[in-house]
Design an enzyme around this catalytic site. Structure first.
Site, PDB file in Angstrom:
ATOM      1  N   ARG A  98      56.197  30.956  33.302  1.00  0.00           N
ATOM      2  CA  ARG A  98      54.954  30.890  34.027  1.00  0.00           C
ATOM      3  C   ARG A  98      55.214  31.268  35.494  1.00  0.00           C
ATOM      4  NH1 ARG A  98      53.257  26.355  36.120  1.00  0.00           N
ATOM      5  NH2 ARG A  98      54.051  25.117  34.425  1.00  0.00           N
ATOM      6  N   ASP A 112      37.934  45.501  45.458  1.00  0.00           N
ATOM      7  CA  ASP A 112      38.338  45.734  44.115  1.00  0.00           C
ATOM      8  C   ASP A 112      38.539  47.131  44.028  1.00  0.00           C
ATOM      9  OD1 ASP A 112      38.164  46.653  41.426  1.00  0.00           O
ATOM     10  OD2 ASP A 112      36.729  44.809  40.871  1.00  0.00           O
ATOM     11  N   LYS A 118      42.423  49.002  33.256  1.00  0.00           N
ATOM     12  CA  LYS A 118      41.757  50.102  33.301  1.00  0.00           C
ATOM     13  C   LYS A 118      43.042  51.313  33.498  1.00  0.00           C
ATOM     14  CE  LYS A 118      38.173  47.564  32.819  1.00  0.00           C
ATOM     15  NZ  LYS A 118      38.434  46.447  33.152  1.00  0.00           N
ATOM     16  N   TYR A 139      30.772  44.226  40.197  1.00  0.00           N
ATOM     17  CA  TYR A 139      30.873  44.218  38.594  1.00  0.00           C
ATOM     18  C   TYR A 139      30.260  43.126  37.883  1.00  0.00           C
ATOM     19  CZ  TYR A 139      33.503  43.324  34.464  1.00  0.00           C
ATOM     20  OH  TYR A 139      33.938  42.847  33.139  1.00  0.00           O
TER      21      TYR A 139
END
Length: 380
Positions: free
Chosen positions: A46, A171, A196, A99
């Site tokens: 982690r 972003d 993406k 978004y």
């Protein structure tokens, strides 16, 4: 080094990994200590793995940043930045046409937790000073925006925000570091949905953050470590592999988008085309100044502004899959009103121009003549 060279070589030293030419996938949840209290670079997955570190270092280099952080999704990356910069009583000024997932996070999670959210049209930087009261701690930008491809002047907005002691996050998913580097335009933080273009093959979910500020890095790193929304080693490997061809793919994405935008302008069934590369785009000059090329996304309004018309076109397409994502090697079509921005209230969608007859195309790297033929028969 130039971008394509950095994309292939940054983040990995073969000598540190048994001479492996590609970054190995460290498929382990824990690392062994020699003795109690030993300081290891990696102890529990982690907190980090060598595979994840290679990806984080690579992204930092591509965004000309000192630090990179990887998360389990783009939304987890956005959440970590917001949590690290905002507390109850603070205000975030967010670009109005952000978004849909970011809008949902801001309105349904942060607002109830005591953070004030102000959505604003920031296409004119002169509108920002009036919004910056003493409670504003962050300006949240997205350029180009999803799905109408609006741009904002990152450098101008950052200068205004910084003069008021306010941070700026961008972003950069649509542009990618190949086309735009927000930190070079004086933004403080850059965020990517690496699902993406960075991954590029529609086979991985992952988010990335890049920044210079040491104190802010520690704050976001604390969220990453404490909340644990981190990617596994296989996901990191897939994005690392995708990044190696990012320069080649983005050139083809951009080539195809330019041809498709020009084609759509001549279609009787198309009312309006949204693409920063078109001379009549309201921020065309800004796009030429701020980006290296115009990107691989094209959106358009159908003259028949109905969900039924949009559905007919989307379902007739043979090479464009009807899907929520973007940025893969394959072409996709998205109905924003029901997909990427389906979480927005209908009145908010109408206010932003996200109509029922709006379709967003993510141009893949197929032969563009085949894509044009497919669009022609679907729109006929």
């Amino acid at each position: 080094m130039k971008f394509a060279t950095k994309a292939i070589h940054l983040g990995h030293d073969p000598k540190a990994h048994q001479r492996a030419v590609m970054p190995p996938v460290y498929q382990t949840s824990a690392f062994a200590f020699d003795h109690v209290g030993e300081a290891l670079p990696f102890s529990y997955a982690r907190g980090g793995t060598p595979t994840r570190a290679a990806l984080e270092d690579c992204l930092a280099g591509l965004e000309n940043a000192r630090h990179g952080l990887a998360f389990s999704s783009g939304m987890a990356a956005i959440d970590a930045v917001l949590r690290a910069t905002l507390k109850p009583g603070d205000t975030v000024v967010a670009q109005a046409d952000c978004y849909g997932g970011a809008y949902r996070l801001l309105t349904r999670l942060l607002q109830p937790a005591g953070v004030k959210v102000v959505f604003a049209d920031l296409s004119d930087p002169a509108s920002l000073p009036a919004l910056l009261d003493g409670s504003v701690k962050l300006v949240w930008l997205e350029s180009p925006s999803n799905p109408l491809l609006n741009l904002v002047d990152i450098a101008a907005l950052a200068a205004i925000a910084h003069a008021a002691g306010v941070r700026v996050a961008v972003d950069n998913t649509f542009a990618t570091p190949y086309l735009q580097n927000p930190l070079d335009l004086d933004a403080d933080v850059v965020v990517h949905s690496a699902t993406k273009y960075l991954g590029g093959h529609s086979d991985v979910l992952l988010g990335l953050v890049a920044l210079d500020d040491e104190a802010l890095f520690r704050d976001i790193r604390l969220v990453q470590l404490s909340a644990g929304a981190v990617p596994g080693p296989q996901d990191c490997f897939l994005v690392l592999r995708g990044i190696k061809t990012l320069a080649l793919r983005m050139e083809r994405h951009c080539d195809n988008a330019e041809r498709v935008a020009d084609f759509l302008l001549g279609q009787p069934s198309v009312e309006k085309v949204f693409f920063p590369g078109l001379p009549d785009h309201p921020q065309h000059a800004l796009a030429k100044r701020q980006q290296r090329r115009f990107g691989g996304i094209v959106s358009f309004y159908l003259r028949d502004d109905s969900r039924e018309a949009a559905s007919r076109v989307a379902e007739r397409l043979r090479l464009f899959a009807l899907a929520e994502s973007l940025g893969g090697v394959e072409s996709l079509v998205n109905h924003s009103a029901t997909m990427s921005h389906g979480s927005l209230p209908p009145e908010k969608r109408r206010e932003l121009g996200i109509r029922e007859g709006l379709l967003r195309l993510s141009l893949g790297i197929e032969d563009v003549d085949d894509l044009l033929d497919d669009l022609a028969q679907a729109l006929a």
